[in-house]
Scaffold this motif. Sequence first.
Motif, PDB file in Angstrom:
ATOM      1  N   GLU A 189       2.338   4.027  -4.319  1.00 22.55           N
ATOM      2  CA  GLU A 189       1.401   4.552  -5.450  1.00 22.55           C
ATOM      3  C   GLU A 189       1.886   4.022  -6.839  1.00 22.55           C
ATOM      4  O   GLU A 189       0.952   3.793  -7.537  1.00 22.55           O
ATOM      5  N   GLN A 190       3.119   3.930  -7.104  1.00 22.60           N
ATOM      6  CA  GLN A 190       3.437   3.308  -8.291  1.00 22.60           C
ATOM      7  C   GLN A 190       3.243   2.046  -8.533  1.00 22.60           C
ATOM      8  O   GLN A 190       2.680   1.665  -9.708  1.00 22.60           O
ATOM      9  N   HIS A 191       3.083   1.275  -7.538  1.00 21.68           N
ATOM     10  CA  HIS A 191       2.722  -0.386  -7.806  1.00 21.68           C
ATOM     11  C   HIS A 191       1.294  -0.561  -7.337  1.00 21.68           C
ATOM     12  O   HIS A 191       1.024  -1.707  -7.157  1.00 21.68           O
TER      13      HIS A 191
END
Length: 383
Positions: A189-191
């Motif tokens: 999700e972060q990337h």
Amino acid sequence: MTQTPQSLFDQPVDRRNSNSVKWHKYKDQDVLPMWVADSDFRVPQAITDALHRHVDHGVFGYGRAPERLTELLVKRMWQRYQWHIEPDWIVYLPGLVCGINLTVRALTAPEQGVISPKPIYPPFTSAAKLAQRPLSIAPITLQDQRWLLDLSQTEVTPASKLMLLCNPLNPGGTVFHREELQDILAFAEQHDLYVCSDEIHSDLLLDPNARHIPFASLSDSAAQRSVTLIAPSKTFNIAGLGASMAIIPDPALRRRFLKTKAGIVPEVNVLAYTAAQAAYESCQPWLEQQLAFLRQHRDRLTTRINAMPYLKLHPIEATYLAWIDASALPVPSPFKFFEQAGVGLSPGADFGDPGFVRLNFACTSQTLNQALDRMQQAIEALS
């Protein structure tokens, strides 16, 4: 009379002249083939009977996925993993490796990158290379006697778009815990990464405390960014027939996958469908017996290997594949050393670490014992 796991799976099958890739590699050589991931076990009788009925019918025209097989797959995902899937999420494939390659090509543009674990099953890295996608590495490291992704050392670039996951891990045999999968999801999700999760070994759990959790079952976010690849092939030893499945919840991702597949990847053959349906419909008792037998082999193998100088084998939670640390052996190539001793293992270099070898212990007790004796004698001869 019910056969015990020992008697059922210890029946030798001569595969030397059966067009077996595994056994043909060392044809006419005194080398025990313990490399590629297929077992030496006869398939469940229910599969053989179903194939006989189909063959006796005598017609092998074009087929389609049986509705009954789809029903069984939906039911299986819920009963075993509490994962509700819809029938239209399923894309049938003639092999899981083509599913990895399709995912890479469907979900990344040429300039977008793929993140792969390392060491890992070779098609992960080759899929990126064949598609000419930039490849970066998520290191697999030993953490409290378990092989796990080191997300803190994972290479991410602005071009990274797809992360490949193998659960259970091949090699290494790790079954990822929920919190470990949650960390991978948070990383994705972060990337803003898609995740392709190869879960072909999910039925082959050897640790009684292990529980397989499909990555896509974690949350809606996980489902909508994922392609899950499964198959009955390793579980029931029908890899040569070619029946695999991609489960793709997101309609847009599924359309991209199907578009990439169209006109290039053939449909599953009718006998493969027949075998897969029989496997999921009637063969759970056989699977439980196989697991009991494999646990015996895992325990014997672990004890013997860890008693040998230079070698180390950490706990195997799943799969019938042992990832043996032979880096302390005073030889240039552990793979060649054991091959010359009459044991044909998978070279660790193929997975990304030449100090290791991978041993397939889905064989008879006689084969396993003979292989371990040869390995021990070869090591003893070094001193």
